[in-house]
Design an enzyme around this catalytic site. Structure first.
Site, PDB file in Angstrom:
ATOM      1  N   ASN B 382       0.755  -1.219   0.170  1.00  6.77           N
ATOM      2  CA  ASN B 382      -0.059   0.058  -0.153  1.00  6.77           C
ATOM      3  C   ASN B 382       0.875   1.362   0.083  1.00  6.77           C
ATOM      4  O   ASN B 382       1.134   1.975  -0.958  1.00  6.77           O
ATOM      5  CB  ASN B 382      -0.961   0.174   1.194  1.00  6.77           C
ATOM      6  CG  ASN B 382      -2.166   0.989   1.084  1.00  6.77           C
ATOM      7  OD1 ASN B 382      -1.953   2.005   0.264  1.00  6.77           O
ATOM      8  ND2 ASN B 382      -3.063   0.939   1.816  1.00  6.77           N
ATOM      9  N   ASP B 383       1.333   1.466   1.049  1.00  4.74           N
ATOM     10  CA  ASP B 383       2.221   2.713   1.213  1.00  4.74           C
ATOM     11  C   ASP B 383       3.113   2.904   0.228  1.00  4.74           C
ATOM     12  O   ASP B 383       3.531   3.902  -0.371  1.00  4.74           O
ATOM     13  CB  ASP B 383       2.724   3.286   2.497  1.00  4.74           C
ATOM     14  CG  ASP B 383       1.444   3.379   3.728  1.00  4.74           C
ATOM     15  OD1 ASP B 383       0.430   3.731   3.078  1.00  4.74           O
ATOM     16  OD2 ASP B 383       1.613   2.854   4.799  1.00  4.74           O
TER      17      ASP B 383
END
Lengths: 102, 458
Positions: B382-383
């Site tokens: 994600n990040d």
């Protein structure tokens, strides 16, 4: 107790500093691919502390408490030493090139 | 004297061991060199120091117990549990150093000189804080304890005060080695500090924290070497200490954060509110849509993250890659340095599924390939794929080097839900025109894709 003089401390600091710089150089060269097995290997290596606990337990005239604490320390280090090298081997065996060669 | 020669040989082998570890080809030799060195050191110690029969019983018993616990842990542990096992082994290393420190103090105080006491206090401080810190890290990785940062008022002041008490009592003991009460204060404060150090750390910061604890475990062994005037311990501990240091610096760089920020900022405790303005919508697709998009693709890049490990999807991914390969699609894997829960976590996971390591590409090498890729498949990351890191100065992850998946012709993101990642930031990637969201468990989705491809082929 091992009598430690200022000369010992200085000598040991030399060894420590040189070994640290050597370590930094060597580790910098390790491929990122291998960072997990590297960590399990260095962790197994640091279980060299087992030598310290062996020297403590086998010295003459130790109290029961010292022996017990030392034996517990030997056990902890033995878990790391034996388990650490074995798990590192298990991880490294999995790394394969295309075509199956290591 | 003879022991010293054995120790010298062991030290040389440890150094070679790490040197050989630098490449896959020589890495197993490196591991064997390390094992041999350890065996030599233990055998040399027992052979040349006057071992009494009673103490030999204790030694044999303790080593046997260590083997009984250590061998099954190494043999039966699933590969997905490597981060937990590593944290646990740091805990054992720290505890061993701490216990030897306490035992030496109890045995020899007050006949300890200042130099020895200084080294002893350092050994206890590092050993005990590594023990509790690593136990807590283990608890978080095993999810016995919540993985979110645990935040409480004045936490930084409390942590630093505890550390100062530990250091202060260490300094006091060095001046006055006879004061046993202070030794217990040192021990207690060090144990407490380890807990306080790791409590506010969130799951995605684990790679850095594990590396720091790795370093401390090594340094505590080195400190034991100073106490015992044993150069082998100093050298081996220093090698481990520098390894942990380098790895934690690399992890910090990969997140564009400082040590202090990782340790004290408690990133991840608050969810940053999505920007106000028109509600953004994501495009949810089905597995069939994804498969038809992949049809005829020339190059696909798979981006694994911690979600892949949680879903145990590594074997399914390998199968998908094989199916794609059969259809003439080139498949590569993009590995972000902080993907997963420890340095190198994704590499081990994919190696377990027999993915050849030549296909695992590091950030610098894979980013130029994204513009040429027909599709990037993001699985549980994600990040590390949030384009906001490149341009949004207000984002907590601004400046973090990311994988440029948004530059691929299309992006498929497999995710359980719209929950934000660890940093609590909304991911812009999900709203881009070329992004298709497929909701579901990574393993299930990938297996359905494989089945779908096989149906088409049949």
């Amino acid at each position: 107790m091992h009598e430690i003089s200022s000369a010992d401390i200085i000598e040991n600091l030399f060894v420590f500093v040189l070994a640290s710089f050597l370590g930094l150089e060597l580790i910098r060269g390790v491929s990122r691919l291998l960072h997990t097995p590297l960590m399990s290997l260095t962790n197994a290596i640091s279980s060299i502390a087992i030598v310290g606990s062996l020297l403590l337990v086998t010295a003459h005239g130790m109290d029961r408490t010292t022996t017990l604490l030392g034996a517990a320390a030997i056990c902890c280090s033995a878990i790391n030493a034996i388990g650490g090298f074995m798990i590192t081997e298990r991880i490294l065996k999995m790394f394969k090139r295309k075509g199956g060669a290591a | 004297m003879k022991t010293q020669f054995v120790y010298l040989a062991a030290a040389a082998l440890f150094i070679l061991s790490i040197k050989w570890m630098s490449q896959v080809r020589s890495s197993r030799r490196g591991n064997w060199a390390g094992s041999l060195a350890m065996l030599l050191a233990v055998a040399g110690t027992l052979a040349y120091t006057g071992v009494t029969t009673t103490s030999l019983g204790w030694v044999a018993g303790a080593i046997a117990l260590g083997a009984v616990i250590g061998i099954p842990m190494a043999v039966f542990m699933p590969m997905t549990a490597v981060p937990q096992r590593t944290a646990l082994s740091h805990a054992f290393g720290g505890l061993a150093a701490g216990l030897v420190g306490t035992a030496e103090y109890l045995q020899y105080a007050p006949h300890i000189n200042h130099f020895a006491m200084g080294a002893l206090a350092t050994e206890m401080l590092l050993g005990y804080l590594t023990f509790t810190g690593s136990m807590l890290a283990f608890g978080k990785l095993q999810e016995i304890i919540p993985t979110q940062p645990i935040i409480y008022p004045l936490r930084n002041i409390i942590s630093i005060a505890t550390l100062l008490v530990a250091i202060g009592s260490g300094v006091f003991l060095t001046m006055h080695p006879e004061n046993a009460t202070v030794m217990w204060v040192l021990m207690g404060a060090s144990l407490l500090f380890g807990i306080l150090l790791v409590l506010p750390i969130g799951g995605a910061d684990m790679p850095t924290v594990i590396a720091i604890l790795n370093s401390y475990a090594g340094l505590s062994a080195s400190a034991m070497g100073f106490v015992m005037n044993n150069k082998l311990l100093i050298i081996a501990g220093a090698l481990d200490g520098s390894s942990g240091l380098i790895l934690s610096i690399l992890m910090c760089k990969a997140m564009n954060r400082s040590f202090a920020n990782v340790l004290f900022a408690g990133v991840g405790q608050t969810i940053v509110k999505a920007q106000t303005g028109p509600a953004k919508s994501v495009k949810a697709y089905t597995v069939e849509d994804a498969v038809s998009m992949l049809d005829g693709a020339r190059m696909v890049i798979i981006v694994p993250g911690y979600g892949l490990a949680v879903a145990q999807a590594q074997h399914a991914v390998k199968e998908l890659a094989a199916v794609l390969h059969q259809r003439g699609t080139e498949v590569k894997y993009a590995i972000h340095p902080v993907a997963g829960r420890m340095p190198g976590h994704m590499n081990v996971l994919l190696a377990e599924a027999d993915v050849p390591y030549d296909d695992l590409l590091e950030l610098e090498h894979v980013n130029p390939l994204f513009p040429e890729a027909d599709m990037a498949i993001v699985l549980g990351a994600n990040d590390v794929v949030n384009p906001a890191a490149r341009h949004d100065k207000s984002s907590p992850i601004y400046g973090m080097p990311i994988l440029d998946v948004d530059k691929a012709r299309s992006v498929m993101v497999v995710k359980r839900s719209m929950n934000p990642g660890f940093a609590g930031v909304d991911n812009e990637l999900f709203y881009l025109d070329n992004t298709m969201m497929v909701f579901g468990d990574a393993k299930k989705v990938v297996m359905e894709m494989v089945a779908d491809f096989k149906r088409i082929a049949a």
